[in-house]
Design a protein around this motif. Structure first.
Motif, short mmCIF file in Angstrom:
data_model
loop_
_atom_site.label_atom_id
_atom_site.label_comp_id
_atom_site.label_asym_id
_atom_site.label_seq_id
_atom_site.Cartn_x
_atom_site.Cartn_y
_atom_site.Cartn_z
N ILE A 87 0.88 -1.12 0.06
CA ILE A 87 0.07 -0.02 0.03
C ILE A 87 0.82 1.31 -0.03
N ALA A 88 0.67 2.11 -1.04
CA ALA A 88 1.31 3.41 -0.95
C ALA A 88 0.19 4.59 -0.65
N VAL A 89 0.46 5.33 0.26
CA VAL A 89 -0.42 6.56 0.45
C VAL A 89 0.32 7.85 0.57
N SER A 90 -0.14 8.73 -0.38
CA SER A 90 0.77 9.97 -0.84
C SER A 90 -0.30 10.90 -0.08
N ASN A 91 0.40 11.54 1.05
CA ASN A 91 -0.51 12.39 1.86
C ASN A 91 0.13 14.00 2.09
N VAL A 92 1.61 14.05 1.66
CA VAL A 92 2.24 15.39 1.87
C VAL A 92 1.72 16.39 0.95
N SER A 93 1.47 17.69 1.40
CA SER A 93 1.17 18.79 0.69
C SER A 93 1.85 20.32 1.08
N ALA A 94 2.26 21.02 0.19
CA ALA A 94 3.05 22.16 0.53
C ALA A 94 2.05 23.26 1.05
N LEU A 95 0.86 23.00 1.18
CA LEU A 95 -0.10 23.74 1.14
C LEU A 95 -0.06 25.25 0.77
N ALA A 96 0.26 25.26 -0.53
CA ALA A 96 0.80 26.83 -1.18
C ALA A 96 -0.38 27.24 -1.96
N ILE A 97 -0.89 28.40 -1.21
CA ILE A 97 -1.78 28.93 -1.80
C ILE A 97 -1.41 30.48 -2.46
N GLY A 98 -0.34 30.86 -2.23
CA GLY A 98 0.42 32.35 -2.81
C GLY A 98 0.31 32.10 -4.58
N THR A 99 0.52 33.40 -4.99
CA THR A 99 0.48 33.18 -6.41
C THR A 99 1.77 33.56 -7.13
N ASP A 100 2.62 33.78 -6.18
CA ASP A 100 4.14 33.83 -6.65
C ASP A 100 4.62 32.48 -6.91
N ASP A 101 5.81 32.68 -8.02
CA ASP A 101 6.57 31.50 -8.74
C ASP A 101 6.89 30.66 -7.51
N GLU A 102 7.43 30.98 -6.19
CA GLU A 102 7.87 30.10 -5.43
C GLU A 102 6.75 29.05 -4.95
N SER A 103 5.64 29.73 -4.69
CA SER A 103 4.64 28.86 -4.35
C SER A 103 3.97 27.80 -5.22
N TRP A 104 4.13 28.29 -6.68
CA TRP A 104 3.70 27.25 -7.76
C TRP A 104 4.84 26.10 -7.89
N LYS A 105 5.95 26.46 -7.57
CA LYS A 105 7.45 25.49 -7.55
C LYS A 105 7.09 24.63 -6.47
N ARG A 106 6.77 24.94 -5.35
CA ARG A 106 6.62 24.23 -4.16
C ARG A 106 5.42 23.02 -4.44
N GLY A 107 4.44 23.90 -4.70
CA GLY A 107 3.25 22.93 -4.88
C GLY A 107 3.49 21.57 -5.92
N PHE A 108 4.12 22.34 -6.96
CA PHE A 108 4.69 20.90 -8.02
C PHE A 108 5.60 20.09 -7.60
N ASP A 109 6.62 20.52 -6.82
CA ASP A 109 7.41 19.61 -6.30
C ASP A 109 7.07 18.79 -5.12
N ILE A 110 6.32 19.20 -4.33
CA ILE A 110 5.91 18.57 -3.16
C ILE A 110 4.45 17.74 -3.40
N ASP A 111 3.36 18.43 -3.70
CA ASP A 111 2.10 17.67 -4.18
C ASP A 111 2.02 16.76 -5.28
N MET A 112 2.63 17.34 -6.21
CA MET A 112 2.51 16.70 -7.59
C MET A 112 3.64 15.66 -7.79
N MET A 113 4.99 16.09 -7.77
CA MET A 113 6.04 15.27 -8.04
C MET A 113 6.15 14.46 -6.71
N GLY A 114 6.06 14.77 -5.54
CA GLY A 114 6.01 13.93 -4.50
C GLY A 114 5.31 12.74 -4.62
N THR A 115 4.23 13.03 -5.03
CA THR A 115 3.36 11.82 -5.42
C THR A 115 3.91 10.83 -6.32
#
Length: 253
Positions: A87-115
């Motif tokens: 069983i693999a459960v992917s649960n981590v999130s960056a909880l990024a809600i800002g509109t700056d580039d760094e927020s988008w990068k963190r969301g991609f790296d952690i939420d998406m690519m972490g999964t």
């Protein structure tokens, strides 16, 4: 109902707090061996000890899921210790809600690519399992526009699409893939606890949106996740289970 989890082996990212902790503890209570990771070493050690107290094998690592090689190494270590992964459960999130580039990068790296990296690392082991299952933790913010529109909502929506794609692609191998979309979930130290203290007006607005008059608990989200992960849900794959107390109004067919 016997979920059939006894003796199965699970990995859970972000397993020391909130929903992730509840998922790990519920899996262990059902007899599964559990490996968890999070960034804080002390939190990981404390959680592993709590899981072991339930009479199962447990292990953990201090890992940033945005670090793909480190995440893969942790999965390899867990598989070696347990003799495989079911069983693999992917649960981590960056909880990024800002509109700056760094927020988008963190969301991609952690939420998406972490999964993606977790699934890829687990895949060789899931292919050998007799009861393989993937569960990704999305959010109601992935299916409707709310205050978290931006990186958080966009990547949570992407996780649902990715997971349903996995379900179709892996069905022939017997590997199930589902997502869970929690509604607002309250726990001490969590984001809604922080909002309640720091922005009580937003908290009151969010609370008023739910016709149940309350927010969900980590245990309620864990119950749904663990069921989907278990052999009891053997013919459920490609679904997105919304657990929100009727918060969202969109009809899901």
């Amino acid at each position: 109902m016997d979920l059939g989890l006894k003796g199965l082996r699970a990995v859970v990212t972000g397993g020391t707090k909130g929903i992730g902790r509840a998922i790990a503890e519920t899996l262990a209570a059902e007899g599964a061996d559990v490996a968890i990771c999070a960034r804080n070493k002390d939190d990981v050690e404390q959680t592993v000890a709590a899981l072991k107290s339930k009479g199962v094998n447990a292990t953990g690592g201090a890992v940033d899921v945005a670090d793909g090689p480190a995440l893969a190494a942790w999965v390899a270590d867990a598989a070696a210790e347990f003799g495989g992964i079911d069983i693999a459960v992917s649960n981590v999130s960056a909880l990024a809600i800002g509109t700056d580039d760094e927020s988008w990068k963190r969301g991609f790296d952690i939420d998406m690519m972490g999964t993606v990296h977790l699934v890829n690392a687990c895949m060789p082991h899931l292919e050998k399992s007799k009861a393989p299952s993937i569960v990704t933790i999305s959010s109601v913010s992935g299916r409707e526009i709310d205050f978290a529109a931006g990186p958080y909502g966009a990547f949570k929506a992407a996780l649902i699409h990715y997971t349903q794609g996995l379900a179709f692609q892996l069905a022939g191998k017997g590997i199930r893939a589902n997502s869970v979309s929690p509604g607002n979930t309250y726990f001490e130290g969590g984001v809604w606890n922080q909002i309640k203290d720091g922005n009580p007006e937003l908290y009151a607005t969010a609370l008023a949106l739910n016709p149940t008059g309350r927010m969900g608990t980590p245990q309620e989200m864990a119950n749904a996740t663990v069921f989907l992960a278990s052999p009891a849900a053997s013919f459920i794959t490609g679904t997105n289970l919304v657990v929100d107390g009727a918060l969202t109004r969109g009809v899901q067919f």
